[in-house]
Write an enzyme that holds these catalytic residues in place. Structure first.
Site, PDB file in Angstrom:
ATOM      1  N   HIS B  37     -38.237  12.514   4.460  1.00  0.00           N
ATOM      2  CA  HIS B  37     -37.283  11.563   5.035  1.00  0.00           C
ATOM      3  C   HIS B  37     -37.617  10.129   4.620  1.00  0.00           C
ATOM      4  O   HIS B  37     -36.725   9.343   4.306  1.00  0.00           O
ATOM      5  CB  HIS B  37     -37.263  11.680   6.569  1.00  0.00           C
ATOM      6  CG  HIS B  37     -36.309  12.735   7.051  1.00  0.00           C
ATOM      7  ND1 HIS B  37     -36.600  14.074   6.978  1.00  0.00           N
ATOM      8  CD2 HIS B  37     -35.057  12.642   7.576  1.00  0.00           C
ATOM      9  CE1 HIS B  37     -35.564  14.765   7.457  1.00  0.00           C
ATOM     10  NE2 HIS B  37     -34.621  13.923   7.819  1.00  0.00           N
ATOM     11  N   LYS B 102     -36.549  20.966  16.786  1.00  0.00           N
ATOM     12  CA  LYS B 102     -36.858  21.214  18.187  1.00  0.00           C
ATOM     13  C   LYS B 102     -37.201  19.890  18.841  1.00  0.00           C
ATOM     14  O   LYS B 102     -37.755  18.997  18.202  1.00  0.00           O
ATOM     15  CB  LYS B 102     -38.024  22.197  18.336  1.00  0.00           C
ATOM     16  CG  LYS B 102     -39.311  21.691  17.694  1.00  0.00           C
ATOM     17  CD  LYS B 102     -40.553  22.196  18.343  1.00  0.00           C
ATOM     18  CE  LYS B 102     -41.786  21.908  17.512  1.00  0.00           C
ATOM     19  NZ  LYS B 102     -42.792  21.095  18.184  1.00  0.00           N
TER      20      LYS B 102
END
Lengths: 282, 182
Positions: B37, B102
């Site tokens: 990222h 999650k």
């Protein structure tokens, strides 16, 4: 007084074996805890998540695929009897070599970066976090507990005031668990260290995670606190996967130590349901 | 209810999903976590193309363990999504359609999900061996030097997820635990 000699190559071999085995198979206290959680869980989603976790353990063991892709940073506790003399090289290098071999041969993930800011992966999961202690006798006890960082990141230290007492401890532990929520892969295991000083409480909390979850504290007032905290944590509703339910934690393990008249240090080391730990005596 | 979804996704298919729906995803998704990222964000700063087309795509926050011989990938469960929050709104505004991970998301990510009609799915954390069986193939497509953090194109079949934040912003992590709070 006789001195017992142990070649450090034994350490390498045992660490290698344990790195692989703990990542493929949970200890019996943990599997029993997960099964009990599934049998008592009221939430249907919670039950299905717990059933998937049990199924995951079977796949991991049968296919030799790690239980979780985060095979952790290797945490080693080495308790050395003072009548032992290690031969054949450096203890530290022998332990690191065991981690290197275990993580490479066992197809375990290499999750360690050499410098916390430069962040270049060491590609063999070394270095490990190693804690040594010296005890009377001629035995050596080796404990390996690889720690995943989804839950490690949610761990906390609170330097409470003595006046905050046991109520302050309960509030802080519950806050840590609520903040962790779904991030820490519940049902969690909560390792708690109370007393000592800043670093001692953190170390006690980590060590508490290596105690079987079926084994309460031998101190009656601490055992009662473990039970009460577990009950309170399971009232938060976080549940398996954080998707609601009664099983937010499988156990609270507390270790304590003497502390200063001015302090009440508290560390909360949160672990996910993949609480890997194994110990052996040499 | 359980919904079968094919990836890449259409906005219409995503709009129908409600927080709490169980889905089985089949098709192509892309794994990326912290370091990937950061690199994608830096690539965008320099005006460069990203390694995969964002529009319609799902990114899976996951860094696998090495494949055991005979398997396409090692253990492959979700990592904690909030570490990617800093980079996520920009990707959503550029067309990223779904995320699989999650844990909770920031208010900024919530806002970007609603603004773009995207969806946030959770997979079961700590079930990496089981989830790996739903991954049919894995190919590193960028940042190979990052090892486990490289971007991978994954072909999945019936990959099980649950809708946590739907395109209206409803969040299962807020609503579901409240029902069991004693």
């Amino acid at each position: 007084m006789a001195v017992r000699e142990i070649n450090v190559s034994v350490l390498t071999e045992k660490v290698r074996e344990l790195c692989i085995s703990v990542n493929l198979r949970l200890s019996e206290d943990m599997t029993a805890g997960l099964k009990a959680a599934r049998e008592t869980e009221e939430s249907e989603v919670g039950r299905s998540i717990l059933a998937e976790l049990e199924e995951n353990l079977k796949v991991a063991e049968n296919e030799k695929i790690p239980i979780c892709q985060d095979t952790g940073m290797a945490v080693i506790f080495l308790e050395i009897g003072q009548d032992v003399h290690f031969t054949g090289g450096s203890i530290e290098e022998a332990l690191e070599e065991g981690v290197r071999l275990g993580y490479t041969e066992g197809c375990l993930r290499k999750s360690v970066v050499r410098d916390p800011l430069i962040r270049e992966n060491t590609k063999d999961n070394t270095p490990a976090i190693i804690h040594y202690s010296v005890v009377p006798g001629e035995k050596v006890r080796l404990t390996l507990a690889p720690k995943g960082f989804g839950s490690e990141n949610m761990s906390r230290i609170f330097m409470l005031k003595p006046a905050e007492g046991v109520e302050g401890i309960k509030k802080a532990v519950l806050k840590a668990v609520e903040d962790a929520g779904p991030n820490a892969c519940p049902p969690m295991v909560i390792g708690v260290g109370i007393g000592g000083d800043f670093e001692k409480c953190a170390l006690m909390a980590k060590l508490a995670l290596t105690r079987n979850i079926s084994e309460p504290s031998p101190l009656p007032h601490i055992r009662a606190l473990e039970e009460e905290l577990l009950t309170e944590i399971n009232k938060t509703g976080i549940g398996p996967g954080g998707l609601g339910g009664r099983n937010t934690a499988l156990a609270v393990n507390i270790n304590t130590f003497a502390t200063h008249i001015a302090g009440l240090p508290l560390a909360v080391n949160i672990c996910c349901h993949v609480n890997r730990h194994a110990a052996l005596e040499l | 209810m359980t919904v079968s979804l094919s990836a890449p996704f259409s906005r219409e298919a995503l709009k129908k999903l409600k927080a709490g729906d169980r889905v089985l995803i089949s098709g192509e998704i892309f794994s990326a976590r912290d370091a990937a990222h950061k690199r994608m964000d830096e690539a965008l700063d320099r005006g460069e193309e990203l390694p995969f087309k964002l529009s319609g795509s799902a990114v899976y926050y996951m860094g696998p363990s090495p494949a055991v011989p005979g398997h396409p990938i090692g253990s492959a469960g979700p990592t904690t999504s909030s570490r990617m929050d800093r980079y996520t709104p920009r990707l959503l505004d550029l067309g990223l359609s779904a995320m699989i991970g999650k844990g909770k998301r920031s208010p900024e990510v919530h806002g970007a999900i609603v603004r773009n009609g995207a969806v946030y799915f959770a997979a079961v954390g700590g079930a990496g061996a089981l989830l790996s069986e739903r991954i049919l193939s894995s190919e590193v497509i960028a940042y190979e030097d990052l090892g486990t953090e490289a971007i991978r194109r994954l072909t999945v079949r019936d990959f099980p997820c649950i809708v946590v934040i739907d395109s209206t912003g409803a969040d299962l992590y807020e609503t579901a635990p409240a029902q069991y709070r004693a």
